[in-house]
Motif scaffolding. Structure first.
Motif, short mmCIF file in Angstrom:
data_model
loop_
_atom_site.label_atom_id
_atom_site.label_comp_id
_atom_site.label_asym_id
_atom_site.label_seq_id
_atom_site.Cartn_x
_atom_site.Cartn_y
_atom_site.Cartn_z
N PRO A 11 0.80 -1.23 0.00
CA PRO A 11 0.00 0.00 0.00
C PRO A 11 0.83 1.28 0.00
CG PRO A 11 -0.09 -1.08 2.15
CD PRO A 11 0.61 -2.03 1.23
N PHE A 81 -3.70 -7.86 -8.65
CA PHE A 81 -5.00 -7.20 -8.45
C PHE A 81 -5.00 -5.83 -9.14
CE2 PHE A 81 -8.24 -4.99 -5.72
CZ PHE A 81 -9.31 -5.80 -6.08
N SER A 104 -1.89 -6.30 -1.08
CA SER A 104 -2.88 -5.46 -1.77
C SER A 104 -3.55 -4.47 -0.81
CB SER A 104 -3.94 -6.36 -2.39
OG SER A 104 -4.91 -5.56 -3.01
N SER A 105 -4.10 -3.40 -1.39
CA SER A 105 -4.85 -2.44 -0.55
C SER A 105 -6.04 -3.12 0.12
CB SER A 105 -5.31 -1.24 -1.40
OG SER A 105 -6.03 -1.67 -2.52
N HIS A 126 -11.38 1.85 -10.70
CA HIS A 126 -10.26 2.72 -11.05
C HIS A 126 -10.12 2.71 -12.58
CE1 HIS A 126 -6.35 4.66 -10.24
NE2 HIS A 126 -5.97 4.03 -11.34
N THR A 146 -10.97 2.90 -6.10
CA THR A 146 -11.65 4.11 -6.58
C THR A 146 -10.73 4.91 -7.50
OG1 THR A 146 -10.86 5.58 -4.83
CG2 THR A 146 -12.79 4.23 -4.31
N LEU A 175 -3.80 4.55 2.88
CA LEU A 175 -3.53 3.40 3.75
C LEU A 175 -2.03 3.15 3.93
CD1 LEU A 175 -6.32 1.02 2.41
CD2 LEU A 175 -6.32 2.27 4.58
N SER A 199 -7.88 6.28 -2.27
CA SER A 199 -8.90 5.73 -1.36
C SER A 199 -9.46 4.42 -1.89
CB SER A 199 -10.09 6.71 -1.25
OG SER A 199 -9.72 7.87 -0.59
C1 LIG Z 1 -4.17 0.86 -10.20
S1 LIG Z 1 -4.97 0.48 -8.71
C2 LIG Z 1 -3.80 -0.59 -8.00
C3 LIG Z 1 -4.35 -1.59 -7.00
C4 LIG Z 1 -3.24 -2.43 -6.38
N1 LIG Z 1 -2.67 -3.36 -7.32
C5 LIG Z 1 -3.68 -3.20 -5.12
O1 LIG Z 1 -3.47 -4.42 -5.05
O2 LIG Z 1 -4.21 -2.55 -4.19
C6 LIG Z 1 -4.79 1.96 -7.80
C7 LIG Z 1 -5.86 2.11 -6.74
O3 LIG Z 1 -5.51 1.32 -5.59
C8 LIG Z 1 -6.00 1.94 -4.42
N2 LIG Z 1 -4.86 2.16 -3.51
C9 LIG Z 1 -3.58 1.80 -3.74
N3 LIG Z 1 -2.81 2.13 -2.67
C10 LIG Z 1 -3.63 2.69 -1.76
C11 LIG Z 1 -3.44 3.25 -0.46
N4 LIG Z 1 -2.25 3.27 0.12
N5 LIG Z 1 -4.52 3.76 0.20
C12 LIG Z 1 -5.74 3.74 -0.37
N6 LIG Z 1 -5.98 3.24 -1.61
C13 LIG Z 1 -4.94 2.72 -2.29
C14 LIG Z 1 -6.69 3.24 -4.83
O4 LIG Z 1 -8.08 2.97 -5.02
C15 LIG Z 1 -6.02 3.51 -6.17
O5 LIG Z 1 -6.82 4.33 -7.00
#
Ligand SMILES: C[S@@+](CC[C@H](N)C(=O)[O-])C[C@H]1O[C@@H](n2cnc3c(N)ncnc32)[C@H](O)[C@@H]1O
Length: 207
Positions: A11, A81, A104-105, A126, A146, A175, A199
């Motif tokens: 995260p 993911f 993952s988040s 997203h 999101t 996070l 988020s």
């Molecule tokens: C391209 S996606 C990647 C998801 C990532 N592969 C995962 O496993 O969480 C990006 C989205 O992940 C979420 N995200 C990633 N890091 C985050 C964090 N530290 N806090 C909150 N949301 C996070 C948000 O919704 C963001 O728009």
């Protein structure tokens, strides 16, 4: 043959990065990623390729350099993911890619709220649209990535429009960072707030 590493770094906080990810990044010639992810490894003094949403240029760079330099693409959360992994496998070739997972988040947020996620639907809004409200029917709840458009307040508005007033929403912002915030409330209260661009949302099914 040098493989292009695709590494999930969790995260965001460095304590949530796997030792294997650090090892691979240490051994890399060039690290490739968005600013938020590259900043974590600033002290490694590696050559960097900053990716700013031009995926095609990034793939050209990787394809030109993949056999002569050790390249690592850093992605947030887990590689499996909604990361760049699927796209890179098509553009670079599966046989040239080595994958290292990350936290993952969704794993992080569920751990923070002390729940298991096995009965929840895990989805992404997203940069994509899905009929996520319908998914609530068959699940204990849903987890949603999101973006600016599908922000937590907008997701709350959509719940209200469907008459789902009395439903629990959990919003996880930034996070694992120092300014992490987890808000638990009903859609009516979530829809009037503003949230970080980073988020995720869990919606609990009451039914
Ligand atoms: C391209 S996606 C990647 C998801 C990532 N592969 C995962 O496993 O969480 C990006 C989205 O992940 C979420 N995200 C990633 N890091 C985050 C964090 N530290 N806090 C909150 N949301 C996070 C948000 O919704 C963001 O728009």
């Amino acid at each position: 043959m040098n493989k292009v590493n695709v590494v999930g770094i969790g995260p965001g906080h460095k304590d949530y990065i796997l030792p294997m990810a650090y090892k691979i990044i240490e051994e890399s010639d060039v690290i490739i990623g968005g600013k938020r992810n590259l900043d974590i490894f600033e002290s490694y003094n590696k050559d960097v390729y900053l990716y700013n949403s031009n995926l095609s240029d990034m793939c050209d760079f990787i394809n030109t350099n993949k056999t002569r330099r050790k390249l690592t693409v850093i992605v947030s959360g887990d590689t499996g993911f909604y990361s760049l992994l699927d796209y890179l496998q098509v553009k670079i070739g599966k046989e040239y890619i080595n994958v290292v997972p990350g936290i993952s988040s969704y794993q992080y947020l569920f751990s923070k709220i002390g729940k298991s996620y096995k009965d929840y639907g895990l989805y992404s809004l997203h940069g994509r649209e899905i009929k996520w409200i319908e998914k609530l029917k068959d699940k204990k709840g849903v987890f949603l990535l999101t973006d600016k458009k599908n922000s937590p307040d907008n997701i709350a508005k959509q719940l209200i429009e469907k008459g789902l007033y009395d439903i629990k929403m959990i919003v996880g912002e930034n996070l694992s960072y120092d300014d992490e915030k987890i808000t638990i409330d009903i859609p009516e209260n979530i829809m009037i707030q503003q949230f970080s661009a980073l988020s995720v949302v869990v919606i609990e099914n009451n039914g």
